[in-house]
Design a protein around this motif. Sequence first.
Motif, PDB file in Angstrom:
ATOM      1  N   MET A  34       0.844  -1.192   0.000  1.00  0.00           N
ATOM      2  CA  MET A  34       0.000   0.000   0.000  1.00  0.00           C
ATOM      3  C   MET A  34       0.879   1.243   0.000  1.00  0.00           C
ATOM      4  SD  MET A  34      -3.030  -1.254  -0.044  1.00  0.00           S
ATOM      5  CE  MET A  34      -3.912   0.299   0.129  1.00  0.00           C
ATOM      6  N   ALA A  35       0.427   2.252  -0.688  1.00  0.00           N
ATOM      7  CA  ALA A  35       1.217   3.474  -0.777  1.00  0.00           C
ATOM      8  C   ALA A  35       0.321   4.685  -0.951  1.00  0.00           C
ATOM      9  CB  ALA A  35       2.198   3.395  -1.935  1.00  0.00           C
ATOM     10  N   TRP A  36       0.913   5.832  -0.653  1.00  0.00           N
ATOM     11  CA  TRP A  36       0.298   7.114  -0.934  1.00  0.00           C
ATOM     12  C   TRP A  36       1.157   7.841  -1.961  1.00  0.00           C
ATOM     13  CZ3 TRP A  36      -4.380   8.653   0.847  1.00  0.00           C
ATOM     14  CH2 TRP A  36      -4.928   7.952   1.920  1.00  0.00           C
ATOM     15  N   ALA A  49       4.710   7.818   0.416  1.00  0.00           N
ATOM     16  CA  ALA A  49       5.041   6.848   1.463  1.00  0.00           C
ATOM     17  C   ALA A  49       4.434   5.505   1.095  1.00  0.00           C
ATOM     18  CB  ALA A  49       4.509   7.307   2.812  1.00  0.00           C
ATOM     19  N   GLY A  50       5.044   4.417   1.605  1.00  0.00           N
ATOM     20  CA  GLY A  50       4.535   3.105   1.273  1.00  0.00           C
ATOM     21  C   GLY A  50       4.951   2.021   2.236  1.00  0.00           C
ATOM     22  N   SER A  71       0.923   3.947   8.094  1.00  0.00           N
ATOM     23  CA  SER A  71       0.680   2.739   8.881  1.00  0.00           C
ATOM     24  C   SER A  71      -0.483   1.983   8.254  1.00  0.00           C
ATOM     25  CB  SER A  71       0.370   3.099  10.337  1.00  0.00           C
ATOM     26  OG  SER A  71      -0.783   3.908  10.423  1.00  0.00           O
ATOM     27  N   ARG A  72      -0.525   0.689   8.529  1.00  0.00           N
ATOM     28  CA  ARG A  72      -1.617  -0.127   8.019  1.00  0.00           C
ATOM     29  C   ARG A  72      -2.227  -0.933   9.146  1.00  0.00           C
ATOM     30  NH1 ARG A  72       0.519  -3.688   3.358  1.00  0.00           N
ATOM     31  NH2 ARG A  72      -1.603  -4.509   3.416  1.00  0.00           N
ATOM     32  N   ASP A  73      -3.507  -1.209   9.028  1.00  0.00           N
ATOM     33  CA  ASP A  73      -4.241  -2.029   9.984  1.00  0.00           C
ATOM     34  C   ASP A  73      -4.910  -3.133   9.181  1.00  0.00           C
ATOM     35  OD1 ASP A  73      -6.041  -3.179  11.765  1.00  0.00           O
ATOM     36  OD2 ASP A  73      -6.426  -1.293  12.801  1.00  0.00           O
ATOM     37  N   VAL A  79      -5.199   1.765   5.425  1.00  0.00           N
ATOM     38  CA  VAL A  79      -3.871   2.352   5.494  1.00  0.00           C
ATOM     39  C   VAL A  79      -4.064   3.840   5.771  1.00  0.00           C
ATOM     40  CG1 VAL A  79      -3.752   2.721   2.993  1.00  0.00           C
ATOM     41  CG2 VAL A  79      -1.639   2.635   4.345  1.00  0.00           C
ATOM     42  N   SER A  80      -3.221   4.362   6.643  1.00  0.00           N
ATOM     43  CA  SER A  80      -3.351   5.767   7.040  1.00  0.00           C
ATOM     44  C   SER A  80      -2.061   6.518   6.766  1.00  0.00           C
ATOM     45  CB  SER A  80      -3.690   5.872   8.526  1.00  0.00           C
ATOM     46  OG  SER A  80      -4.946   5.272   8.794  1.00  0.00           O
TER      47      SER A  80
END
Length: 126
Positions: A34-36, A49-50, A71-73, A79-80
């Motif tokens: 996951m990334a932004w 970010a990733g 961060s990921r949950d 993902v935040s």
Amino acid sequence: QVQLVESGGGLVQAGGSLTLSCALSGRTFSDYAMAWFRQAPGKEREFVAGIPFRNDNTYYADSVKGRFTISRDNAKNTVSLQMYSLKPEDTAVYYCAADRYGSSRSLMERYAYEYWGQGTQVTVSS
């Protein structure tokens, strides 16, 4: 079919903070890197970010290192991106992206990502 839905954008003054969230549905969230990314007017979309698949390490663009936290949950399929000390140059549309089984080697490459959210606007006023 994977769907990504972002939330949390808005207008903030320089020095302020915002938290973006992205929820993935339709597939197993933990299978994805996951990334932004973000895209400012007139500029190309860039990595922010990733987090790779099955890897707790986090990666950041130099421009946001020390100010942003990803961060990921996996339990919540989210993902935040926590953004602090925001600057006017952080103003952009922010996109969440997912890459199935994505590794750290391709994390920063936008062409590696199969799925994208619709984007959320972040505006930082000076």
